[in-house]
Design a protein around this motif. Structure first.
Motif, PDB file in Angstrom:
ATOM      1  N   GLN A  88     112.571  38.869  36.140  1.00  0.00           N
ATOM      2  CA  GLN A  88     113.071  38.727  37.123  1.00  0.00           C
ATOM      3  C   GLN A  88     114.054  38.805  36.638  1.00  0.00           C
ATOM      4  O   GLN A  88     115.504  39.410  37.627  1.00  0.00           O
ATOM      5  N   ARG A  89     115.338  38.083  35.866  1.00  0.00           N
ATOM      6  CA  ARG A  89     116.447  37.838  36.451  1.00  0.00           C
ATOM      7  C   ARG A  89     117.073  38.702  35.624  1.00  0.00           C
ATOM      8  O   ARG A  89     117.962  38.982  35.445  1.00  0.00           O
ATOM      9  N   ALA A  90     116.220  38.616  33.958  1.00  0.00           N
ATOM     10  CA  ALA A  90     116.897  39.981  33.227  1.00  0.00           C
ATOM     11  C   ALA A  90     116.937  41.309  33.792  1.00  0.00           C
ATOM     12  O   ALA A  90     118.092  42.086  33.961  1.00  0.00           O
ATOM     13  N   ASN A  91     115.593  41.368  34.763  1.00  0.00           N
ATOM     14  CA  ASN A  91     115.726  42.788  35.847  1.00  0.00           C
ATOM     15  C   ASN A  91     116.409  42.902  36.785  1.00  0.00           C
ATOM     16  O   ASN A  91     117.160  44.037  36.547  1.00  0.00           O
ATOM     17  N   ALA A  92     117.302  41.883  37.078  1.00  0.00           N
ATOM     18  CA  ALA A  92     118.279  41.597  38.852  1.00  0.00           C
ATOM     19  C   ALA A  92     119.002  41.778  37.413  1.00  0.00           C
ATOM     20  O   ALA A  92     120.283  42.398  37.854  1.00  0.00           O
ATOM     21  N   ALA A  93     119.498  41.534  36.506  1.00  0.00           N
ATOM     22  CA  ALA A  93     121.142  42.053  35.640  1.00  0.00           C
ATOM     23  C   ALA A  93     121.249  43.253  35.029  1.00  0.00           C
ATOM     24  O   ALA A  93     122.546  43.565  35.795  1.00  0.00           O
ATOM     25  N   SER A  94     120.196  44.063  34.678  1.00  0.00           N
ATOM     26  CA  SER A  94     120.382  45.186  34.607  1.00  0.00           C
ATOM     27  C   SER A  94     119.943  46.055  36.235  1.00  0.00           C
ATOM     28  O   SER A  94     121.239  47.038  35.545  1.00  0.00           O
ATOM     29  N   LYS A  95     119.529  45.861  36.611  1.00  0.00           N
ATOM     30  CA  LYS A  95     119.548  46.413  37.953  1.00  0.00           C
ATOM     31  C   LYS A  95     120.811  46.318  38.970  1.00  0.00           C
ATOM     32  O   LYS A  95     121.115  47.797  39.191  1.00  0.00           O
ATOM     33  N   PHE A  96     121.179  45.336  38.549  1.00  0.00           N
ATOM     34  CA  PHE A  96     122.283  45.053  39.511  1.00  0.00           C
ATOM     35  C   PHE A  96     123.295  45.276  39.189  1.00  0.00           C
ATOM     36  O   PHE A  96     124.294  45.155  39.827  1.00  0.00           O
ATOM     37  N   ASN A  97     123.775  45.074  37.241  1.00  0.00           N
ATOM     38  CA  ASN A  97     124.534  45.688  37.069  1.00  0.00           C
ATOM     39  C   ASN A  97     125.464  43.682  36.712  1.00  0.00           C
ATOM     40  O   ASN A  97     126.345  44.305  37.454  1.00  0.00           O
ATOM     41  N   VAL A  98     124.837  43.109  37.419  1.00  0.00           N
ATOM     42  CA  VAL A  98     125.054  41.617  37.207  1.00  0.00           C
ATOM     43  C   VAL A  98     125.321  40.877  36.167  1.00  0.00           C
ATOM     44  O   VAL A  98     124.739  41.246  35.201  1.00  0.00           O
TER      45      VAL A  98
END
Length: 186
Positions: A88-98
């Motif tokens: 989930q964190r990896a997906n959040a990092a890539s999708k939200f560009n954070v």
């Protein structure tokens, strides 16, 4: 019965001896069979005890195996949860560009999302992008008095166009008594 009792009953000594011998052998055979049965019974009891011990041992082995299985299942569940959170964190990092640190703030350790933190991060990114764009526009524009708003660029000086022309004429002109050399003193 005793031998004397048989003789007293009117039997001859030979017959009494014969009866006593037959009786003795029958008793001995019966006693041997009884001893054999007793030995078999003792052995059966011993075997039953061993069987009970084996069953008890297997039962404890089964119980131990069940405990180990429960521990393994709990550890697998724990690792699966950690993997799901990491995903989930990896997906959040890539999708939200954070960054990964920001993604860890967005996705909590229990797997839930913190939408307030997400909104704050996106707002900060938008503000930073707007400021960067404003700075870029400001650096590329001209001032009303001439020159650029960005100030002195690397490798340029603050000379006017007239000063630049005069310098080029002096540097290209031969060092003789021409008209310009009288007006510009070196």
């Amino acid at each position: 019965m005793k031998r004397e009792d048989l003789i007293a009953m009117g039997l001859s000594e030979e017959n009494a001896d014969k009866i006593m011998a037959d009786y003795g052998s029958s008793v001995q055979k019966a006693k041997a069979k009884a001893d054999e049965y007793k030995t078999k019974a003792d052995k059966a009891e011993e075997l039953q005890k061993q069987l009970d011990d084996i069953e008890q041992g297997k039962l404890t082995e089964v119980e131990q195996a069940n405990k180990n299985l429960e521990k393994a299942n709990a550890r697998i569940a724990e690792l699966e949860k950690a993997q799901a959170i990491a995903t989930q964190r990896a997906n959040a990092a890539s999708k939200f560009n954070v960054t990964a640190e920001q993604a860890a703030q967005i996705v909590k350790d229990d797997g839930s999302f913190d939408y307030d933190v997400l909104g704050k991060i996106i707002s900060e990114k938008e503000t930073a992008a707007a400021q960067a764009k404003e700075q870029e526009i400001a650096n590329g524009s001209t001032n009303p008095g001439g020159g650029t708003a960005g100030g002195d660029k690397a490798g340029t000086d603050n000379k006017t166009n007239a000063e630049k022309i005069a310098e080029s004429l002096i540097s290209n002109a031969p060092k003789n008594n021409d008209v310009l050399s009288h007006y510009i003193q070196q």
